[in-house]
Enzyme design. Sequence first.
Site, short mmCIF file in Angstrom:
data_model
loop_
_atom_site.label_atom_id
_atom_site.label_comp_id
_atom_site.label_asym_id
_atom_site.label_seq_id
_atom_site.Cartn_x
_atom_site.Cartn_y
_atom_site.Cartn_z
CB CYS A 70 -0.92 0.00 1.22
SG CYS A 70 -1.87 1.53 1.38
CB CYS A 87 1.05 1.73 4.81
SG CYS A 87 -0.51 0.81 4.86
CG HIS A 123 -4.01 -1.08 4.82
ND1 HIS A 123 -3.71 -0.38 3.68
CD2 HIS A 123 -4.72 -2.18 4.42
CE1 HIS A 123 -4.20 -1.02 2.63
NE2 HIS A 123 -4.81 -2.11 3.04
CG ASN A 150 -14.40 8.83 -4.07
OD1 ASN A 150 -15.40 9.52 -3.91
ND2 ASN A 150 -13.53 9.05 -5.04
CG HIS A 153 -4.22 3.63 3.95
ND1 HIS A 153 -3.27 2.90 4.64
CD2 HIS A 153 -4.39 4.77 4.67
CE1 HIS A 153 -2.89 3.57 5.71
NE2 HIS A 153 -3.56 4.72 5.75
CG HIS A 189 -7.21 7.57 0.40
ND1 HIS A 189 -7.65 6.28 0.21
CD2 HIS A 189 -7.24 8.15 -0.84
CE1 HIS A 189 -7.92 6.08 -1.07
NE2 HIS A 189 -7.69 7.20 -1.73
CD GLN A 214 -8.94 11.33 -4.78
OE1 GLN A 214 -8.36 11.82 -5.75
NE2 GLN A 214 -9.84 10.37 -4.91
#
Length: 346
Positions: free
Chosen positions: A70, A73, A116, A156, A167, A169, A171
Amino acid sequence: MKRTSTRLADGREILYYDADDGAARAVPDTRPLDASATSSEVRRDPLLGDAVVIASHRQARTYHPPADACPLCPSTEGRASEIPAPDYDVVVFENRFPSLAGDTGRCEVICFTPDHLTSFAELDEERAALVLAAWTDRTAELSAHAGIRQVYCFENRGAEIGVTLAHPHGQIYAFPFITPRTTRMLATAAAHRARTGGNLFEEVLAAERAEGTRIVLEGEHWTAFVPYAARWPYEVHLHPHRRTADLTTLDDAARAEFPGLYLDLLRRFDRLFGSPAPTPYISAWHQAPVSGEGRADFALHLELFTVRRTADKLKYLAGTESGMEAYMNDVRPEDAAARLREVADR
């Protein structure tokens, strides 16, 4: 909050946001990366007038890597990731495969946690507050960039949404244009102001609070409700009671109350279908344009919705929605609100 700004090996900016003022994050990126190259352009649809971003270089972006590879991470001995530090609280960095870059804007990734295997809904209120502080800081800084018209923070979640990195997250996009959805809201609000002299957003919020059947939860400074004409089976709009243009002008009381209410809302979404699988969703901050006449009438709010309509069925945007933008909802908004009230953590 402590903010540490440094650079990745290819020149992209990375910023660490820490609750602990003593955190040391200025770790060098030792990867042999070439300078980032993009080919984004903005084209205008001649029939609709909408801006469309063409970003063909994104075909090569990272796609569903295994957990042990990933890129979000923290870096470990023998495995360097997009985050050079061995740990972090919240981190923001320029996307390696941005839809917008240079003269066409900027795209950033925000990682909510180094874990994660968790999700935003599983964060504590302190970490959620730090994410809010990072969203606010990025909104302020990106709004000051030349040519930026609007800043959009969003998450999303879930493969069903199209997420390619598991993971936790989100934007942050800095657009060189006002997005089509915001343009339509501004036009509707301006027409309402000209016709009635009132603010459309304030009146919608007041009407929902007075009517009550679509309220999901309500605090002293925020209200979450399913909109009267919801497009998605489960869709919630979260508004601060004091109207404000964007995250930078949100008052301290609303800022303090937000983490608890938002985490409550996300956890209700995860309990909706009685499934151990997390609910896929999009969570989107709607902020006013950076400047212009419409800014004064706009209202900061968050829109949260899922593409799932039952435990084993998705809501696809097919012929009427994708072809004509005429939405057909399978769930009455009043029933969706009732269900979201039912799944409160008791």
